[in-house]
Write an enzyme that holds these catalytic residues in place. Structure first.
Site, short mmCIF file in Angstrom:
data_model
loop_
_atom_site.label_atom_id
_atom_site.label_comp_id
_atom_site.label_asym_id
_atom_site.label_seq_id
_atom_site.Cartn_x
_atom_site.Cartn_y
_atom_site.Cartn_z
N LYS A 199 0.08 4.11 2.45
CA LYS A 199 0.75 3.71 4.47
C LYS A 199 1.64 3.71 4.18
O LYS A 199 2.94 4.55 5.26
CB LYS A 199 0.81 2.10 4.42
CG LYS A 199 -0.47 1.71 4.57
CD LYS A 199 -0.47 0.08 5.06
CE LYS A 199 -1.79 -0.55 5.75
NZ LYS A 199 -1.44 -1.98 5.77
N ASN A 232 1.06 -0.90 -0.26
CA ASN A 232 0.03 0.19 -0.32
C ASN A 232 0.65 1.79 -0.11
O ASN A 232 1.41 1.49 0.46
CB ASN A 232 -0.71 0.12 1.11
CG ASN A 232 -1.95 1.26 1.24
OD1 ASN A 232 -1.26 2.55 0.73
ND2 ASN A 232 -2.72 0.47 1.65
N HIS A 253 -4.26 7.23 14.02
CA HIS A 253 -4.24 5.78 14.02
C HIS A 253 -2.80 5.63 13.98
O HIS A 253 -1.73 4.77 14.52
CB HIS A 253 -4.98 5.06 13.38
CG HIS A 253 -5.25 4.85 12.87
ND1 HIS A 253 -5.68 5.53 11.41
CD2 HIS A 253 -4.91 3.98 11.49
CE1 HIS A 253 -6.11 5.60 10.02
NE2 HIS A 253 -5.52 4.12 9.69
N ARG A 254 -2.39 5.27 12.40
CA ARG A 254 -1.35 4.68 12.00
C ARG A 254 -0.04 5.30 12.57
O ARG A 254 0.85 5.39 12.66
CB ARG A 254 -0.99 4.84 10.49
CG ARG A 254 0.75 4.66 10.01
CD ARG A 254 0.35 4.15 8.38
NE ARG A 254 -0.43 3.09 8.20
CZ ARG A 254 -2.32 3.45 7.91
NH1 ARG A 254 -2.33 4.53 7.50
NH2 ARG A 254 -3.42 2.66 7.76
N ASP A 260 -1.23 -3.52 10.44
CA ASP A 260 -2.28 -4.26 9.98
C ASP A 260 -4.08 -2.69 10.55
O ASP A 260 -2.81 -2.56 11.93
CB ASP A 260 -2.40 -5.23 10.29
CG ASP A 260 -4.41 -5.80 9.61
OD1 ASP A 260 -3.94 -6.06 8.28
OD2 ASP A 260 -5.51 -6.30 9.91
N SER A 261 -4.48 -2.18 9.48
CA SER A 261 -5.85 -1.32 9.88
C SER A 261 -6.85 -1.37 9.38
O SER A 261 -6.91 -2.18 8.50
CB SER A 261 -4.45 -0.06 9.35
OG SER A 261 -4.54 0.31 8.30
P1 ITT Z 1 -1.29 -4.13 3.00
O1 ITT Z 1 -1.74 -5.68 3.09
O2 ITT Z 1 -0.37 -4.63 1.87
O3 ITT Z 1 -0.17 -3.64 4.19
P2 ITT Z 1 -3.41 -3.53 2.66
O4 ITT Z 1 -4.19 -2.00 2.01
O5 ITT Z 1 -4.30 -4.52 2.25
O6 ITT Z 1 -2.31 -3.33 2.70
P3 ITT Z 1 -4.25 -3.60 5.77
O7 ITT Z 1 -4.87 -4.80 5.45
O8 ITT Z 1 -4.17 -3.53 6.15
O9 ITT Z 1 -3.77 -2.92 4.27
O10 ITT Z 1 -5.95 -2.91 4.58
C1 ITT Z 1 -6.19 -1.51 5.09
C2 ITT Z 1 -7.44 -1.08 4.55
O11 ITT Z 1 -8.10 -0.04 6.00
C3 ITT Z 1 -7.09 -0.49 3.51
O12 ITT Z 1 -6.63 -0.78 2.54
C4 ITT Z 1 -7.99 1.36 3.47
O13 ITT Z 1 -9.33 0.84 2.75
C5 ITT Z 1 -8.60 1.19 5.26
N1 ITT Z 1 -7.39 2.27 5.71
C6 ITT Z 1 -6.06 1.76 7.04
N2 ITT Z 1 -5.71 3.31 6.70
C7 ITT Z 1 -6.41 3.87 6.44
C8 ITT Z 1 -6.06 5.42 6.61
O14 ITT Z 1 -4.80 5.72 6.85
N3 ITT Z 1 -6.96 6.55 5.71
C9 ITT Z 1 -7.94 5.86 4.76
N4 ITT Z 1 -8.27 4.71 4.80
C10 ITT Z 1 -7.16 3.07 5.66
#
Ligand code: ITT
Length: 196
Positions: free
Chosen positions: A12, A9, A178-179, A69-70
């Site tokens: 992130k 991502n 949060h991050r 993970d978020s």
């Molecule tokens: P990786 O697993 O490769 O790190 P991912 O996008 O799949 O990437 P996650 O499984 O942690 O990551 O899913 C997090 C999702 O939550 C992310 O795709 C967004 O849709 C949402 N999210 C998390 N943090 C966010 C933020 O700071 N702003 C907006 N949306 C967020």
């Protein structure tokens, strides 16, 4: 010191790179490799998934790893999209489709739509295993606003702000999110333990 962020991502990655910019770390991500395994995120908590990403990517590359993970937790939706935030609208999910699905699910509920973003941050190497968590409260609005950030940012109004996470500057998001809070805690523990 090189640390691999177990993420694809780019939103992130940009945020976390910024958080570690005052250290000597060279932060790389899975987008720097074309052979990175796809970690199946089948855990039932953010912590399980964050650990799984870190452990599997550490096993593949044998480099110190951080992972995140978020997701978004919406009260009226009983915690959804939660750990399924990135694939909320299905296997071909995009940020836009996820946002449309979220608004659709919330249509029948009265405002305010109270919500929070949560983040689990992990660091592992051959000797250390550190886990931190944090969150930010806010609400989901009915029309997307702003083009900064990623994911659900255009729909999320952080508590105490009249701009969405998609409208506030990346610098401010990276102080309050949060991050930001979870990774600043992680960084402090890494400093205290002489890892960085
Ligand atoms: P990786 O697993 O490769 O790190 P991912 O996008 O799949 O990437 P996650 O499984 O942690 O990551 O899913 C997090 C999702 O939550 C992310 O795709 C967004 O849709 C949402 N999210 C998390 N943090 C966010 C933020 O700071 N702003 C907006 N949306 C967020």
């Amino acid at each position: 010191m090189k640390i691999l962020f177990a993420t694809k991502n780019k939103g992130k990655y940009k945020e976390v790179k910024n958080i570690f910019s005052d250290t000597d770390i060279e932060l790389i991500s899975l987008n720097d490799f074309d052979n990175a395994i796809d970690v199946v995120e089948d855990g039932s908590t953010f912590e399980e998934n964050a650990l799984k990403k870190a452990v599997e990517i550490y096993s593949q590359f044998k480099l110190p790893v951080i992972s995140d993970d978020s997701g978004l937790i919406v009260e009226q939706l009983k915690g959804a999209p939660g750990i399924h935030s990135s694939r909320y609208s299905g296997d071909d999910a995009t940020d836009k489709k996820n946002n449309i699905k979220l608004l659709d699910e919330l249509k029948s509920f009265p405002e305010p739509h109270c919500a929070k973003f949560v983040c689990t941050a992990v660091y592992i190497d051959s000797k250390n295993n550190i886990i931190t968590n944090d969150e930010i409260n806010g609400q989901i609005i009915s029309q997307p606003r702003g083009t900064n950030g990623f994911g659900y940012d255009p729909l999320f109004l952080p508590e105490g702000f009249n701009k969405t996470s998609g409208e506030i500057s990346p610098d401010i998001k990276n102080k309050i999110s949060h991050r930001a809070k979870a990774f600043n805690k992680l960084k402090q523990i890494m400093v205290d333990n002489n890892i960085i």
